[in-house]
Write a protein that holds these residues in place. Structure first.
Motif, mmCIF file in Angstrom:
data_model
loop_
_atom_site.group_PDB
_atom_site.id
_atom_site.type_symbol
_atom_site.label_atom_id
_atom_site.label_comp_id
_atom_site.label_asym_id
_atom_site.label_seq_id
_atom_site.Cartn_x
_atom_site.Cartn_y
_atom_site.Cartn_z
ATOM 1 N N GLU A 1 31.492 -87.572 5.491
ATOM 2 C CA GLU A 1 32.027 -88.410 6.568
ATOM 3 C C GLU A 1 31.712 -87.760 7.910
ATOM 4 O O GLU A 1 31.690 -86.538 8.036
ATOM 5 N N ASP A 2 31.469 -88.599 8.916
ATOM 6 C CA ASP A 2 31.210 -88.078 10.246
ATOM 7 C C ASP A 2 32.523 -87.683 10.906
ATOM 8 O O ASP A 2 33.606 -88.155 10.528
ATOM 9 N N ALA A 3 32.420 -86.807 11.886
ATOM 10 C CA ALA A 3 33.574 -86.457 12.715
ATOM 11 C C ALA A 3 33.633 -87.407 13.906
ATOM 12 O O ALA A 3 32.768 -88.267 14.090
ATOM 13 N N GLY A 4 34.658 -87.241 14.720
ATOM 14 C CA GLY A 4 34.763 -88.047 15.929
ATOM 15 C C GLY A 4 33.824 -87.525 17.002
ATOM 16 O O GLY A 4 32.916 -86.725 16.736
ATOM 17 N N LYS A 5 34.041 -87.946 18.217
ATOM 18 C CA LYS A 5 33.157 -87.567 19.314
ATOM 19 C C LYS A 5 33.977 -87.047 20.476
ATOM 20 O O LYS A 5 34.953 -87.677 20.896
ATOM 21 N N LEU A 6 33.562 -85.889 20.991
ATOM 22 C CA LEU A 6 34.195 -85.346 22.192
ATOM 23 C C LEU A 6 33.412 -85.804 23.422
ATOM 24 O O LEU A 6 32.194 -85.669 23.469
ATOM 25 N N ILE A 7 34.113 -86.342 24.393
ATOM 26 C CA ILE A 7 33.496 -86.782 25.642
ATOM 27 C C ILE A 7 33.738 -85.694 26.668
ATOM 28 O O ILE A 7 34.874 -85.481 27.114
ATOM 29 N N HIS A 8 32.672 -84.988 27.041
ATOM 30 C CA HIS A 8 32.787 -83.868 27.968
ATOM 31 C C HIS A 8 32.615 -84.338 29.409
ATOM 32 O O HIS A 8 31.849 -85.259 29.691
ATOM 33 N N GLN A 9 33.295 -83.667 30.305
ATOM 34 C CA GLN A 9 33.124 -83.924 31.733
ATOM 35 C C GLN A 9 32.037 -82.978 32.250
ATOM 36 O O GLN A 9 32.299 -81.875 32.691
ATOM 37 N N GLY A 10 30.779 -83.400 32.100
ATOM 38 C CA GLY A 10 29.650 -82.516 32.367
ATOM 39 C C GLY A 10 29.092 -82.033 31.045
ATOM 40 O O GLY A 10 29.068 -82.777 30.061
ATOM 41 N N THR A 11 28.669 -80.774 30.967
ATOM 42 C CA THR A 11 28.147 -80.232 29.720
ATOM 43 C C THR A 11 29.269 -79.545 28.956
ATOM 44 O O THR A 11 30.330 -79.214 29.501
ATOM 45 N N ILE A 12 29.024 -79.289 27.662
ATOM 46 C CA ILE A 12 30.037 -78.630 26.840
ATOM 47 C C ILE A 12 30.360 -77.234 27.370
ATOM 48 O O ILE A 12 31.467 -76.722 27.202
ATOM 49 N N ALA A 13 29.370 -76.607 28.025
ATOM 50 C CA ALA A 13 29.574 -75.240 28.522
ATOM 51 C C ALA A 13 30.372 -75.195 29.819
ATOM 52 O O ALA A 13 31.004 -74.189 30.129
ATOM 53 N N GLY B 1 34.737 -90.827 10.046
ATOM 54 C CA GLY B 1 34.647 -91.553 8.779
ATOM 55 C C GLY B 1 33.425 -92.423 8.635
ATOM 56 O O GLY B 1 33.222 -93.043 7.587
ATOM 57 N N VAL B 2 32.581 -92.507 9.666
ATOM 58 C CA VAL B 2 31.308 -93.219 9.515
ATOM 59 C C VAL B 2 30.470 -92.470 8.477
ATOM 60 O O VAL B 2 30.404 -91.246 8.501
ATOM 61 N N PRO B 3 29.844 -93.181 7.541
ATOM 62 C CA PRO B 3 29.127 -92.489 6.457
ATOM 63 C C PRO B 3 27.861 -91.797 6.926
ATOM 64 O O PRO B 3 27.078 -92.360 7.699
ATOM 65 N N LEU B 4 27.669 -90.573 6.460
ATOM 66 C CA LEU B 4 26.483 -89.789 6.766
ATOM 67 C C LEU B 4 25.798 -89.340 5.486
ATOM 68 O O LEU B 4 26.442 -89.157 4.446
ATOM 69 N N ILE B 5 24.490 -89.140 5.584
ATOM 70 C CA ILE B 5 23.824 -88.262 4.645
ATOM 71 C C ILE B 5 23.282 -87.098 5.458
ATOM 72 O O ILE B 5 22.818 -87.277 6.583
ATOM 73 N N GLU B 6 23.386 -85.899 4.891
ATOM 74 C CA GLU B 6 22.791 -84.722 5.518
ATOM 75 C C GLU B 6 21.565 -84.334 4.708
ATOM 76 O O GLU B 6 21.656 -84.117 3.494
ATOM 77 N N ILE B 7 20.426 -84.254 5.379
ATOM 78 C CA ILE B 7 19.156 -83.939 4.730
ATOM 79 C C ILE B 7 18.767 -82.531 5.166
ATOM 80 O O ILE B 7 18.487 -82.287 6.343
ATOM 81 N N VAL B 8 18.771 -81.610 4.214
ATOM 82 C CA VAL B 8 18.532 -80.195 4.512
ATOM 83 C C VAL B 8 17.135 -79.817 4.034
ATOM 84 O O VAL B 8 16.824 -79.916 2.843
ATOM 85 N N SER B 9 16.302 -79.380 4.965
ATOM 86 C CA SER B 9 14.932 -79.009 4.608
ATOM 87 C C SER B 9 14.870 -77.571 4.108
ATOM 88 O O SER B 9 15.772 -76.760 4.353
ATOM 89 N N GLU B 10 13.789 -77.253 3.431
ATOM 90 C CA GLU B 10 13.450 -75.858 3.169
ATOM 91 C C GLU B 10 12.984 -75.230 4.484
ATOM 92 O O GLU B 10 12.528 -75.942 5.394
ATOM 93 N N PRO B 11 13.041 -73.902 4.621
ATOM 94 C CA PRO B 11 12.553 -73.252 5.849
ATOM 95 C C PRO B 11 11.033 -73.150 5.841
ATOM 96 O O PRO B 11 10.452 -72.069 5.902
ATOM 97 N N ASP B 12 10.377 -74.303 5.788
ATOM 98 C CA ASP B 12 8.924 -74.367 5.597
ATOM 99 C C ASP B 12 8.142 -74.572 6.889
ATOM 100 O O ASP B 12 6.911 -74.545 6.872
ATOM 101 N N MET B 13 8.841 -74.818 7.994
ATOM 102 C CA MET B 13 8.140 -75.115 9.242
ATOM 103 C C MET B 13 7.891 -73.831 10.015
ATOM 104 O O MET B 13 8.745 -72.950 10.056
ATOM 105 N N ARG B 14 6.712 -73.744 10.627
ATOM 106 C CA ARG B 14 6.297 -72.501 11.277
ATOM 107 C C ARG B 14 6.051 -72.651 12.782
ATOM 108 O O ARG B 14 5.541 -71.735 13.409
ATOM 109 N N SER B 15 6.409 -73.785 13.346
ATOM 110 C CA SER B 15 6.248 -73.982 14.786
ATOM 111 C C SER B 15 7.134 -75.135 15.236
ATOM 112 O O SER B 15 7.504 -76.006 14.436
ATOM 113 N N PRO B 16 7.484 -75.164 16.530
ATOM 114 C CA PRO B 16 8.226 -76.315 17.056
ATOM 115 C C PRO B 16 7.471 -77.632 16.860
ATOM 116 O O PRO B 16 8.095 -78.677 16.657
#
Length: 482
Positions: free
Chosen positions: A126-138, A151-166
């Motif tokens: 399940e998804d969490a709620g959303k925080l509305i920040h006044q500016g940035t989180i920092a 409670g919005v439905p999510l799937i989390e897709i977790v990759s292998e650490p196979d990527m070697r560049s941005p």
């Protein structure tokens, strides 16, 4: 940087586009007033019990199959315990040791090279709620909480650490988004949070087999932000190591305006969440026949469609890749070629003027006013000689802005191409008489002079003269006078 190797893995959260939430009947519609799409279940009030939405499970299986995963026969939900203001129960219902799917993959192309990226697991939560920040989180002095997304439905897709560049990470996320959109289980609108990405990144000396200490960059919501954040973080980690420092395992956030990652908190390990089986939900025993029924409903996926376009329509690989980048773009193309069989001409207009105007107006093709019939009707006007290619560009821009048919625009604006040889010949005579020096330059071998003369004829006819006739008549008149 050449002395180090980058290691990247992505955790991608995809909101499933069911009408109701994963464990309650509250609406999943985006954009309602804060805290209006909620009920006692998703707010975690005392005495409530979750009930699994079967459509969520079906969509999750559908996505997992499209990503070449193995579907578990036995799966369960777990409680992931942590406190955060947007999590009303102080735990999230997720999956831990027995996820829905494992061992998948997808293929990416970077710099002309194909590479397979492994997918470790896909699980529901399940998804969490959303925080509305006044500016940035920092920098925000306070934040507001909206529980609509809870409670919005999510799937989390977790990759292998196979990527070697941005660049590889961006290509992976783009490909993943395309595949998920094709399956129809999510709209993947990153600007609405339907697809979000956490990136795990570390560096290690080249030749080393051990991974370096990783950091996590949270909630990337654009391809550009992902690539820029990873590039910055790689440089930051290398600089720390080069100065004799130590990388701290932590969660960081990306500050888009400053172009830097900033620390948020120390990175939690699995034991910090005190996972245990969700006592209010029974385990899932998934019928193999149902899985195969879902597999049979999968659409033609991007790679398959791309290969078909190359073979059936004889399109270059680049064209086929661009046209299949979204299902909507590919569907538009196929509607066009069903009405007008010159696939390359359709492709040129879609990748050229249509894409240019869509990008300029920050639109996707589903909002385009130009229908496939209208685009192909314009191409037919060009084939008949009613309008030239140059005039067609003017017509297309008007079609894009108004949604009018091309024939109507041509008539209203008087854009019918001049094909009367006598009328064009008269204009040619005037242009030649007024540009004797240019004619002389052309006869001396200056080819650009001829282009200037063509331009003068087209200018005099407001771009309506048939270009082939203009070229032929100019040459005939010049050589007859020389």
């Amino acid at each position: 940087m050449t002395e180090y190797e980058t290691i990247i893995g992505l955790e991608v959260h995809v909101e499933l586009k069911t009408k109701s939430k994963i464990f309650c009947p509250s609406s999943t519609e985006f954009g309602g007033d804060p805290n209006t799409h909620v009920c006692p279940v998703c707010l975690g009030l005392p005495g409530v019990l979750p009930v699994l939405n079967k459509k969520v499970l079906e969509y999750a299986i559908r996505a997992a199959l499209a990503l070449n995963c193995e579907i578990a026969e036995y799966s369960k939900f777990d409680r992931k315990n942590y406190y955060y203001p947007d999590l009303p129960k102080n735990y999230q219902i997720s999956q831990y040791d027995l996820p829905l799917a494992r061992n998948g993959y997808l293929n990416i192309e970077v710099n002309g090279q194909t590479k397979r990226i492994g997918i470790t697991r896909i699980h529901m939560e399940e998804d969490a709620g959303k925080l509305i920040h006044q500016g940035t989180i920092a920098t925000s002095p306070y934040s507001l909480v909206d529980y609509n997304r809870t409670g919005v439905p999510l799937i989390e897709i977790v990759s292998e650490p196979d990527m070697r560049s941005p660049e590889e990470a961006r290509a992976y996320l783009e490909k993943l988004k395309t595949i998920i959109q094709y399956t129809g289980v999510s709209d993947c609108k990153m600007e609405e949070g339907s697809l979000r990405c956490d990136a795990n990144v570390s560096v290690r000396p080249k030749g080393s087999r051990e991974f370096g200490t990783k950091t996590e960059i949270k909630n990337m919501n654009s391809f550009k932000a992902l690539q820029r954040a990873l590039a910055y973080e790689v440089e930051r980690q290398i600089a720390v190591l080069e100065e004799g420092g130590r990388i701290i395992q932590e969660t960081r956030t990306w500050d888009e305006s400053k172009g830097v990652t900033l620390p948020m908190r120390s990175k939690e390990e699995a034991h910090d969440y005190r996972y245990f089986p969700e006592p209010d939900l029974v385990p899932l025993i998934i019928d193999r026949r149902w899985v195969e029924e879902i597999r049979a409903t999968l659409p033609e996926l991007p790679d398959e469609r791309r290969n078909r376009y190359i073979k059936r329509y004889d399109l270059p690989a680049y064209d086929a890749t661009v046209l299949t980048a979204t299902k909507e773009m590919a569907d538009y193309f196929e509607e066009c070629v069903a009405l007008y069989p010159n696939a390359k001409a359709v492709s040129n207009w879609m990748m050229g003027d249509l894409s240019r105007l869509l990008n300029a107006h920050n639109m996707d093709i589903t909002r385009c006013k130009v229908s496939p019939r209208q685009l192909t009707d314009m191409l037919k006007l060009m084939d008949r000689g009613t309008i030239s290619g140059k005039i067609a560009k003017t017509v297309f821009e008007e079609m894009f802005a108004t949604g009018k048919d091309p024939e109507q625009i041509v008539q209203e604006k008087g854009l019918v191409q001049i094909t009367d040889e006598g009328a064009i010949a008269a204009v040619v005579e005037e242009v030649l008489a007024g540009n004797a020096k240019v004619v002389e330059d052309y006869l001396k071998g200056k080819d650009r002079a001829f282009g200037f003369l063509v331009g003068q004829v087209m200018k005099a006819t407001r771009g309506k003269a048939n270009p082939e006739l203009v070229n032929r008549l100019l040459r005939e008149k010049i050589h007859s006078q020389s």
